[in-house]
Design a protein around this motif. Structure first.
Motif, mmCIF file in Angstrom:
data_model
loop_
_atom_site.group_PDB
_atom_site.id
_atom_site.type_symbol
_atom_site.label_atom_id
_atom_site.label_comp_id
_atom_site.label_asym_id
_atom_site.label_seq_id
_atom_site.Cartn_x
_atom_site.Cartn_y
_atom_site.Cartn_z
ATOM 1 N N VAL A 38 10.613 2.882 7.616
ATOM 2 C CA VAL A 38 10.121 2.507 6.282
ATOM 3 C C VAL A 38 10.955 1.346 5.730
ATOM 4 O O VAL A 38 10.410 0.361 5.234
ATOM 5 N N TYR A 39 12.277 1.459 5.869
ATOM 6 C CA TYR A 39 13.132 0.380 5.351
ATOM 7 C C TYR A 39 12.983 -0.899 6.162
ATOM 8 O O TYR A 39 13.135 -1.992 5.623
ATOM 9 N N THR A 40 12.678 -0.770 7.441
ATOM 10 C CA THR A 40 12.420 -1.971 8.254
ATOM 11 C C THR A 40 11.172 -2.685 7.736
ATOM 12 O O THR A 40 11.165 -3.911 7.598
ATOM 13 N N VAL A 41 10.149 -1.905 7.409
ATOM 14 C CA VAL A 41 8.916 -2.490 6.863
ATOM 15 C C VAL A 41 9.200 -3.110 5.490
ATOM 16 O O VAL A 41 8.747 -4.214 5.187
ATOM 17 N N ILE A 42 9.983 -2.402 4.686
ATOM 18 C CA ILE A 42 10.327 -2.936 3.361
ATOM 19 C C ILE A 42 11.022 -4.294 3.503
ATOM 20 O O ILE A 42 10.646 -5.267 2.852
ATOM 21 N N LYS A 43 11.999 -4.329 4.384
ATOM 22 C CA LYS A 43 12.745 -5.584 4.564
ATOM 23 C C LYS A 43 11.826 -6.698 5.075
ATOM 24 O O LYS A 43 11.922 -7.848 4.639
#
Ligand code: HEC
Length: 154
Positions: A38-43
């Motif tokens: 999820v944080y990879t997508v956010i970034k």
């Protein structure tokens, strides 16, 4: 493959699916994988907005709006990735700190703060005004930093 082999393969597949469906809940490692994804997508979607407002890449209002919508969506999904028992005592490969679960209310409100600003960013991005987008981007980025400072090991 003869019929018997096919039947066997089907049986094994069926068992695999059953295990998938009947699992009591995500294993701690799966929760870590989920939240890091999820944080990879956010970034992935947050960074280009930053690059545009810094002038590193050309400003594209439609792209900003699209990216901001993904950040908003993911900001609502992130909390799901932190079930009890998925902290550093259970999983080695995580940067999440144990204080997330001992200070859950504070963590939850840090996430709510992020979500609130991400919703606002997506809303403002629809207007396409670089100045207001910049200001809201900075506000949103501050909520990332605030949470990382408190709850993420570096
Ligand atoms: C409420 C807390 C919180 C907020 C808000 C937050 N993060 Fe994080 N972030 C974390 C935690 C905790 C981890 C560590 C997850 C793990 O390793 O299990 C993390 C990990 C990451 C990672 C590394 C993912 C990986 O592959 O290991 C990136 C990149 C990241 N965050 C970017 C961001 C950005 C960009 C924002 C804001 C737009 C943001 N985060 C907002 C808590 C937060």
């Amino acid at each position: 493959m003869n019929k018997r082999h096919l039947g066997l393969a089907g049986g094994i597949l069926g068992l695999g699916l059953l295990t998938l469906v009947h699992a009591a809940g995500p294993r701690p490692e799966e929760a870590v994988e989920y939240r890091q994804s999820v944080y990879t997508v956010i970034k992935w979607h947050f960074s280009p907005i930053g690059a545009m407002i810094k002038g590193e890449i050309p400003f594209d209002a439609a792209a900003v709006s699209r990216h901001a919508q993904y950040v908003e969506m993911m900001s609502a999904a992130a909390l799901d990735g932190f079930p009890a028992g998925s902290g550093p005592d259970a999983v080695q490969d995580t940067d999440a700190k144990a204080n997330i679960w001992t200070n859950w209310d504070q963590f939850e409100s840090a996430m709510a703060e992020f979500h609130k600003e991400a919703v606002q960013l997506a809303e403002i991005a629809k207007g396409g005004d670089a100045g207001t987008i910049r200001a809201q981007f900075v506000k949103t980025a501050e909520t990332c930093k605030a949470c990382h400072r408190e709850f993420r090991a570096d």
